[in-house]
Design an enzyme around this catalytic site. Sequence first.
Site, short mmCIF file in Angstrom:
data_model
loop_
_atom_site.label_atom_id
_atom_site.label_comp_id
_atom_site.label_asym_id
_atom_site.label_seq_id
_atom_site.Cartn_x
_atom_site.Cartn_y
_atom_site.Cartn_z
N THR A 1 0.88 -1.19 0.00
CA THR A 1 0.00 0.00 0.00
C THR A 1 0.92 1.24 0.00
OG1 THR A 1 -0.26 -0.17 2.41
CG2 THR A 1 -2.00 -1.10 1.04
N LYS B 1 3.96 -7.04 3.64
CA LYS B 1 3.68 -5.62 3.45
C LYS B 1 3.43 -5.03 4.84
CE LYS B 1 0.44 -3.37 3.36
NZ LYS B 1 -0.57 -2.67 4.19
N THR C 1 -1.67 -3.45 10.36
CA THR C 1 -1.94 -3.67 8.93
C THR C 1 -0.73 -4.19 8.30
OG1 THR C 1 -3.62 -2.06 8.53
CG2 THR C 1 -2.58 -2.86 6.61
N GLU D 1 5.53 4.15 7.65
CA GLU D 1 5.13 5.34 6.88
C GLU D 1 5.96 6.56 7.26
OE1 GLU D 1 0.95 5.32 7.55
OE2 GLU D 1 0.54 4.23 5.70
N ASN E 1 -0.66 10.28 6.08
CA ASN E 1 -1.89 9.88 6.74
C ASN E 1 -2.96 10.95 6.78
OD1 ASN E 1 -1.65 7.05 7.53
ND2 ASN E 1 0.24 7.82 8.46
N THR F 1 -8.28 10.72 0.41
CA THR F 1 -8.74 11.59 -0.67
C THR F 1 -7.74 11.65 -1.83
OG1 THR F 1 -7.94 13.32 0.78
CG2 THR F 1 -10.30 13.05 0.57
#
Lengths: 397, 397
Positions: free
Chosen positions: B147, B173, B184, B270, B392, B397
């Site tokens: 992702t 992942k 996740t 991230e 994040n 969007t």
Amino acid sequence: MKIIDGNIASPLGFSADGLHAGFKKRKKDFGWIVSEVPASVAGVYTTNKVIAAPLIVTRESVTKAQKMQALVVNSGVANSCTGLQGMEDAYTMQKWTATKLKIAPELVGVASTGVIGDLMPMDTLQKGLSKLVVNGNSDDFAQAILTTDTKVKTVAVTEQFGRDEVTMAGVAKGSGMIHPNMATMLAFITCDAVISSETLQLALSQNVETTFNQITVDGDTSTNDMVLVLSNGCTLNQEILPNTPEFDKFSAMLHFVMQELAKKIAKDGEGATKLIEVEVINAPNSLDARMMAKSVVGSSLVKTAIFGEDPNWGRILAAVGYAGVNVPVDNIDIYLADIPVMLASSPVGFDEEDMQDVMQADAITIVVDLHAGDSVGRAWGCDLSYDYVKINALYRT
Amino acid sequence: MKIIDGNIASPLGFSADGLHAGFKKRKKDFGWIVSEVPASVAGVYTTNKVIAAPLIVTRESVTKAQKMQALVVNSGVANSCTGLQGMEDAYTMQKWTATKLKIAPELVGVASTGVIGDLMPMDTLQKGLSKLVVNGNSDDFAQAILTTDTKVKTVAVTEQFGRDEVTMAGVAKGSGMIHPNMATMLAFITCDAVISSETLQLALSQNVETTFNQITVDGDTSTNDMVLVLSNGCTLNQEILPNTPEFDKFSAMLHFVMQELAKKIAKDGEGATKLIEVEVINAPNSLDARMMAKSVVGSSLVKTAIFGEDPNWGRILAAVGYAGVNVPVDNIDIYLADIPVMLASSPVGFDEEDMQDVMQADAITIVVDLHAGDSVGRAWGCDLSYDYVKINALYRT
């Protein structure tokens, strides 16, 4: 109960002041609150295993004296993780203040906030103490205790007890490291009611779970957190005793002051642009409801989404799911700023433009309806922004 | 044990591939692993109360069939918080794959990762499945499951068992929402050893606590986490049985693969610029040591300090203190990249220039010596950067 335009010295018999001593470069960094007479005192302290020296000294004195007459606070240096020297310095801070005020050392509370690990600059402390005068500008006290806070945090109220008017005021500092069970947070509350230290502790303890312990900024719990309540009896009203309507009234007053300070701390979290209020309703019990509310308000993914004004309600449900609460999760409604985004645990469509409008507000309310009882829990926090990272990446240097 | 330049299809009898089906705009988003024969299977799943539909379906099938022959994964849409329709879609995903491969549906595992709350676009799924061919480019599988990851995460090893060479490979992942007890994160491990599902589960369960459950990116636990291990017996070696030297060898091999994947996930959190490894030594027991290591590596204040290359060890001690572990905190040594910064819980001076040099490294090790036993615990995480917030705040969007 009436909200008044007052400050920490509004209750009868209290004075407070603040000044720049030199713990920080330019801003005010040293303050004090003094009562005319020894006041009843109640406190709650950090749950961190590592406890800063000033907290150890203050807690010990509160236990011993059961009264407090003065409180000195410095910001800039936390006197935490400073070993035996730190303990000695905290005792010296207490002793010097007592000498200056001509009172017993154990009637003096001490508090420090700021960088962890640096020793207290005792000459700076001495310089600050040399300027201590009773009767000052209590708005300067509210300034002097701040670290990365951007605003002073004060609240004052009055309430009638029979013919007597009791005044209660609070002042706090917050910002980073705000999380469960007291984080780098200092809150001081003064009152002029007649109440014993024991009854005061009862009122404080029963309100801390639903107020200060329900705010979170970044999940870190500091070594220096403390809430102290002083009540000096200067109104000469009837003594407030447990299990009376007067106690309930007093407790409600204290709850209001504590909740207002808690919300102000959450809203002024490091780098925050928005206050987030989470309300979990129709829960099986209030502890579960509070745990869930706090899980949602503490989620980094929810916090960044709110910062980005992104109605990412999936992250809200995920945070409900890992709250560690055993509640059925197949019939949950979620409202974001009053707009339903999930009903019966399934997504519902919403008008994207309406949503964009409400997400721009500087306070966002998230309601989670569990349909599993009639208890409520609330928690407060703030969004996670670029500035949080900036402030904390460069704090020490 | 030998590390080889292999991939998830290196063990005998496995193939894998990935492609762009349309769940995401441009990147690969659909992949599969297929074994020639039904393989023994073991799994661990998210501890979130809210569990995504594909996990429910996969877990149910693993329990029922005790074998798995194929696994299909999409990225871009998580099929989580999607209610009854989500469940139906996950079953359909399983059934369509089974039909395509001409095997029983319960031999197919399904996994989804990406945005929570959106329904699966079933026409996209059908498009992806129409292109499924056995024997493909397994490097594309590693790509297809990502992702916000920036890198593929794979590892492959071989080990001799008597005359037989056993190959084991892993792919994962990670990224956001990585925290305690499966976040996740998707990890798939293939092997060609002969081992029952029950013994395989034993090996997986005993290694998950010290590897995947010791990484944290942001404290959020996702609804979609899953680790699956498939071992198809294609080497035709002796069966690996519990309580044998062969089992220990197999378990060590699995531990290595899991730890490597865990570290790769932590390093690619991230927005991460640095891997943080925390090692708590001389602890009373390994659970306490792990809890403490994880508390430090998960602290937002420690993470931002490391991002800022700031040796703010006070925050490390604070995180040790709120780990919820009952260990004396008055005789702790802390080393930052091998430089002592605190000895016996008191600060020690260090050369600021030396420190600045080591803090620039892209992997930072923090050692906490408790002097309270002989157990060790490790945890891995990453720093908290501006990019974490950026990624994040704008994910949906």
